[in-house]
Each structure stands twice: as C-alpha cells, then as structure tokens.
Scaffold this motif. Structure first.
Motif, mmCIF file in Angstrom:
data_model
loop_
_atom_site.group_PDB
_atom_site.id
_atom_site.type_symbol
_atom_site.label_atom_id
_atom_site.label_comp_id
_atom_site.label_asym_id
_atom_site.label_seq_id
_atom_site.Cartn_x
_atom_site.Cartn_y
_atom_site.Cartn_z
ATOM 1 N N ILE A 85 0.856 -1.188 0.000
ATOM 2 C CA ILE A 85 0.000 0.000 0.000
ATOM 3 C C ILE A 85 0.892 1.239 0.000
ATOM 4 C CG2 ILE A 85 -1.825 1.245 1.197
ATOM 5 C CD1 ILE A 85 -2.624 -1.445 2.470
ATOM 6 N N ARG A 86 0.950 1.902 -1.133
ATOM 7 C CA ARG A 86 1.815 3.071 -1.283
ATOM 8 C C ARG A 86 1.231 4.244 -0.500
ATOM 9 N NH1 ARG A 86 2.124 7.225 -5.260
ATOM 10 N NH2 ARG A 86 4.228 7.962 -5.664
ATOM 11 N N THR A 87 2.026 4.844 0.365
ATOM 12 C CA THR A 87 1.571 5.939 1.212
ATOM 13 C C THR A 87 1.733 7.273 0.487
ATOM 14 O OG1 THR A 87 3.683 6.526 2.244
ATOM 15 C CG2 THR A 87 2.515 4.609 3.139
ATOM 16 N N ASP A 88 1.249 8.342 1.120
ATOM 17 C CA ASP A 88 1.418 9.668 0.518
ATOM 18 C C ASP A 88 2.868 10.149 0.607
ATOM 19 O OD1 ASP A 88 1.557 10.117 3.227
ATOM 20 O OD2 ASP A 88 -0.021 11.633 3.294
ATOM 21 N N LYS A 89 3.710 9.351 1.285
ATOM 22 C CA LYS A 89 5.141 9.641 1.320
ATOM 23 C C LYS A 89 5.936 8.663 0.466
ATOM 24 C CE LYS A 89 4.949 11.714 5.924
ATOM 25 N NZ LYS A 89 5.426 11.657 7.338
ATOM 26 N N GLY A 90 5.237 7.852 -0.291
ATOM 27 C CA GLY A 90 5.912 6.908 -1.175
ATOM 28 C C GLY A 90 5.896 5.492 -0.639
ATOM 29 N N TRP A 91 6.555 4.595 -1.359
ATOM 30 C CA TRP A 91 6.658 3.202 -0.921
ATOM 31 C C TRP A 91 7.381 3.146 0.421
ATOM 32 C CZ3 TRP A 91 3.584 0.163 -3.479
ATOM 33 C CH2 TRP A 91 3.321 0.396 -4.830
ATOM 34 N N GLU A 92 6.798 2.389 1.341
ATOM 35 C CA GLU A 92 7.284 2.389 2.724
ATOM 36 C C GLU A 92 7.750 0.986 3.118
ATOM 37 O OE1 GLU A 92 5.670 3.651 7.190
ATOM 38 O OE2 GLU A 92 4.260 3.253 5.564
ATOM 39 N N PHE A 93 8.886 0.912 3.792
ATOM 40 C CA PHE A 93 9.445 -0.376 4.212
ATOM 41 C C PHE A 93 8.948 -0.752 5.606
ATOM 42 C CE2 PHE A 93 12.094 1.209 0.847
ATOM 43 C CZ PHE A 93 12.202 0.088 0.037
ATOM 44 N N SER A 94 7.637 -0.670 5.769
ATOM 45 C CA SER A 94 7.021 -0.932 7.064
ATOM 46 C C SER A 94 6.949 -2.413 7.386
ATOM 47 C CB SER A 94 5.617 -0.328 7.099
ATOM 48 O OG SER A 94 4.829 -0.831 6.034
ATOM 49 N N LEU A 95 7.232 -3.273 6.412
ATOM 50 C CA LEU A 95 7.220 -4.713 6.666
ATOM 51 C C LEU A 95 8.452 -5.155 7.446
ATOM 52 C CD1 LEU A 95 6.093 -5.964 3.128
ATOM 53 C CD2 LEU A 95 4.652 -5.407 5.093
ATOM 54 N N ASP A 96 9.501 -4.333 7.410
ATOM 55 C CA ASP A 96 10.743 -4.674 8.091
ATOM 56 C C ASP A 96 10.708 -4.236 9.559
ATOM 57 O OD1 ASP A 96 12.325 -5.803 5.900
ATOM 58 O OD2 ASP A 96 12.227 -3.787 5.049
ATOM 59 N N GLU A 97 11.507 -4.889 10.365
ATOM 60 C CA GLU A 97 11.602 -4.530 11.778
ATOM 61 C C GLU A 97 12.035 -3.072 11.920
ATOM 62 O OE1 GLU A 97 13.862 -6.051 15.878
ATOM 63 O OE2 GLU A 97 14.137 -7.123 13.980
ATOM 64 N N GLY A 98 11.313 -2.342 12.726
ATOM 65 C CA GLY A 98 11.626 -0.936 12.913
ATOM 66 C C GLY A 98 11.124 -0.046 11.796
ATOM 67 N N GLY A 99 10.496 -0.636 10.771
ATOM 68 C CA GLY A 99 9.942 0.149 9.681
ATOM 69 C C GLY A 99 10.965 0.757 8.753
ATOM 70 N N VAL A 100 12.171 0.162 8.702
ATOM 71 C CA VAL A 100 13.195 0.639 7.771
ATOM 72 C C VAL A 100 13.836 -0.551 7.072
ATOM 73 C CG1 VAL A 100 13.728 2.734 9.086
ATOM 74 C CG2 VAL A 100 15.017 0.646 9.532
ATOM 75 N N ASP A 101 14.299 -0.337 5.839
ATOM 76 C CA ASP A 101 15.015 -1.393 5.137
ATOM 77 C C ASP A 101 16.295 -1.705 5.905
ATOM 78 O OD1 ASP A 101 15.462 -2.868 2.336
ATOM 79 O OD2 ASP A 101 17.370 -1.982 2.980
ATOM 80 N N PRO A 102 16.562 -2.979 6.221
ATOM 81 C CA PRO A 102 17.692 -3.313 7.085
ATOM 82 C C PRO A 102 19.058 -3.092 6.453
ATOM 83 C CG PRO A 102 16.653 -5.312 6.251
ATOM 84 C CD PRO A 102 15.770 -4.177 5.857
ATOM 85 N N VAL A 103 19.118 -2.994 5.152
ATOM 86 C CA VAL A 103 20.398 -2.768 4.470
ATOM 87 C C VAL A 103 20.626 -1.289 4.187
ATOM 88 C CG1 VAL A 103 21.737 -3.244 2.372
ATOM 89 C CG2 VAL A 103 20.410 -5.078 3.455
ATOM 90 N N LEU A 104 19.604 -0.620 3.684
ATOM 91 C CA LEU A 104 19.746 0.778 3.263
ATOM 92 C C LEU A 104 19.358 1.767 4.355
ATOM 93 C CD1 LEU A 104 18.242 0.364 -0.317
ATOM 94 C CD2 LEU A 104 20.652 0.304 0.352
ATOM 95 N N ASN A 105 18.690 1.296 5.400
ATOM 96 C CA ASN A 105 18.289 2.137 6.523
ATOM 97 C C ASN A 105 17.399 3.299 6.080
ATOM 98 O OD1 ASN A 105 18.300 2.593 9.333
ATOM 99 N ND2 ASN A 105 19.864 4.186 9.121
ATOM 100 N N ILE A 106 16.473 3.019 5.176
ATOM 101 C CA ILE A 106 15.509 4.033 4.752
ATOM 102 C C ILE A 106 14.102 3.548 5.101
ATOM 103 C CG2 ILE A 106 16.909 4.995 2.897
ATOM 104 C CD1 ILE A 106 15.232 3.263 0.926
ATOM 105 N N ARG A 107 13.215 4.490 5.380
ATOM 106 C CA ARG A 107 11.819 4.143 5.641
ATOM 107 C C ARG A 107 10.978 4.261 4.376
ATOM 108 N NH1 ARG A 107 8.720 3.288 9.997
ATOM 109 N NH2 ARG A 107 6.454 3.595 9.775
ATOM 110 N N TYR A 108 11.247 5.308 3.592
ATOM 111 C CA TYR A 108 10.485 5.559 2.377
ATOM 112 C C TYR A 108 11.416 5.551 1.169
ATOM 113 C CZ TYR A 108 6.928 7.157 5.675
ATOM 114 O OH TYR A 108 6.017 7.226 6.694
#
Length: 322
Positions: A85-108
């Motif tokens: 579900i694309r948010t109004d801030k863009g694609w979100e890595f909310s499926l990952d622990e802490g809500g950030v991509d574990p390699v790139l450390n980005i949320r959106y």
C-alpha cells in the motif's frame, strides 16, 4: 526537520506529467537507466553489490523477482520489499523490523532517490536497484531490467538455468514485448488511470483486441514462443495474475476475466504452477495494494473477498503440446 520533509515529498501522476491534456495516462520515463555490463560507463556486474527494491503489488517489480528466481540469482542480488500500500510519502518499508530497510536504513523509497539526485522530481518507483557500496540508486529501468539479469548477469546463473532471452529470438521477443507493454501490461493502467471516457475506451478496446489475438496464439503452442518459457512469458504472466483480482474491478477492464479465455487461462495456470512464478506471487499484497492504495477509491477500506485463489492450482491442459 524541513530537510526531512523535502526528502519524502512524493510526486503524483499529475506532478510527474503522466496525464496528457486529452486525459490519457502517459507513464513517466525511467530516470536511472545506465545499463549493467562491462562496457565504458556500464554498471559493473558483481555479486552482492546491488539491492533490488520491490513491492508485491507491482507487476514491473514482480517480473524482475521471477527472473531472479528462475535464473538462481537470489544470492547475487538482494531484495528489499516495501508494503503493497503506497503511502502519501511513497513506498514504505514498514514490513521490516523498525519500519526501515535493514540494508539501506531508509523508511520511504523517495529518501534514497533524494540522496542520489536531490533535483529529481518524478515518482520514486519500484523496481529500483541500489548500489549498496555507494548507497545510491543506479537503475530503475523496469522495461530492461529482466534483460540485464538474463544477459549481463549470465556468469552467475545457476546450473541448468533456462535461456529466457535466446539470442536468435531477441529481435522477435523485443518487438513482441513492445506491443505487449503498450496494449496489455501498461494498457490496463491506461484504462484505469484515464481521465476521459474516450481515452478509457480507447485503452480498453486495444487491451481486449490484443488479448483476443493472444488467445488464438496460445491455441497452437504452449508458450508465447513455442515450447520454452521466455522473457515474454514472464511479462505476460504478471499482468494475467493481477487481472481478475485487481484490474477487472479497480481499472474497469471488465469485458472478460482471464478465466474466460480458455487458452490464456490454462497457460496462466501452467506458469503459476512453475517454480519461480506462483511462489513469488502474493495475492494478498496485490488485492490490498490495488484496492486499498491510491488506485482503489475505497474510503471504507473493504477488500473484496474473491475471487477464489485456489483455482490457480487446478489442472491445466498445456501438456497437450508436448
């Protein structure tokens, strides 16, 4: 704080100039299109250097995942998966622990685009390939990405990997893929995103005219180019698997369902039951992404219960071509 807000600003289809003055949907071009290879200026082909960012809803991302799986590149190219579900801030890595991509450390996803090119004003799209050495986007060319996996990354293919892009058929496959993209893969979006009745019907008619042609083509052969799966089959499949659960309803492409085309439907089941296809298909992500995301116009957040997914595992008739 002001800089953070700038980083996650997201373009709409109108912002990205994807709606013509006639009301037609015109998909934005790819900003990061440097090829992978060993030529001057090419992106170097290395195992472990790149991260493929995807979302389960997206057909363009899905086909890159399928080819990665078929060719055995899972340990060569890592994957980060955003919420469908694309948010109004863009694609979100909310499926990952802490809500950030574990390699790139980005949320959106737009964050990595802004880090790469602060002047970029288009949509941050999936699939996106990031160089983990530089932490920058290097390619978002969804149209050619599978071809790079098939050719530039050939030295990393698993033993016995299929030749999805045989050299002797490349011109034919490229010509076919071009038509498939405009009339089918992107054709459903042209129908769904049109702002006028005229442009919607134009896209709708082109879509079903092409599906009728492909129904006839698949009456005489197992796959689009004979008896072996090619890149073209991957591209057709990702639209077929989303059609009845999403496009038919959400994009108003409702002349027929895929199950109403006997040859296409059996062909689609054949592919779904082939390792690399069905096991990478996330129907839950597809349904939620289209029905709850900005495509759906669904204020109460109700996800359609059907259609029944188990029918994809029912027997098909494609062995008759062996």
């Amino acid at each position: 704080m002001a800089e953070k807000i700038k980083v996650i600003t997201v373009a709409t289809t109108e912002d990205a100039h994807e709606i013509s003055k006639e009301g037609a949907f015109v998909r934005q071009g790819n900003h990061f299109d440097t090829p992978f290879g060993d030529g001057p200026g090419d992106l170097p082909v290395e195992a472990g250097r790149y991260r493929l960012l995807v979302a389960g809803i997206c057909p363009w991302a899905h086909r890159s995942i399928i080819v990665r799986e078929l060719l055995g590149l899972q340990d060569v190219i890592s994957v980060g998966t955003a919420s469908p579900i694309r948010t109004d801030k863009g694609w979100e890595f909310s499926l990952d622990e802490g809500g950030v991509d574990p390699v790139l450390n980005i949320r959106y996803l737009p964050e990595i685009y802004a880090q790469t090119d602060p002047t970029y004003e288009g949509r941050a799209t999936v699939p996106t390939v990031v160089d983990v050495k530089t932490n920058k986007v290097v390619n978002n060319d969804y149209f050619k990405l599978t071809n790079y996996w098939e050719t530039a990354f050939k030295k990393f293919h698993k033993e016995g990997a299929p030749d999805l892009y045989p050299e002797e058929l490349r011109d034919e496959i490229d010509a076919f893929n071009e038509i498939l993209f405009h009339e089918v893969n992107n054709g459903v979006y042209k129908a769904g995103f049109s702002k006028t009745q005229e442009k919607y019907e134009e896209a709708y008619d082109a879509l079903f005219a092409r599906l009728d042609i492909l129904e006839e083509r698949l009456s005489t052969q197992r796959y689009l180019f004979g008896n072996k799966i090619t890149d073209a089959d991957v591209r057709f499949y990702v639209t077929l698997v989303r059609f009845d659960v999403a496009y038919y309803l959400v994009f108003k492409t409702n002349r027929n369902r895929i199950i109403d085309f006997p040859n296409i439907w059996n062909y689609a089941k054949d592919l779904y039951q082939t390792p690399g296809f069905g096991n990478t298909t996330d129907f839950d992500a597809i349904k939620k992404g289209y029905q709850l995301g900005n495509h759906g116009n669904n204020p109460y957040g109700i996800v359609a219960k059907g259609p029944e997914i188990s029918i994809w595992n029912e027997p098909h008739d494609r062995h008759r071509f062996e």
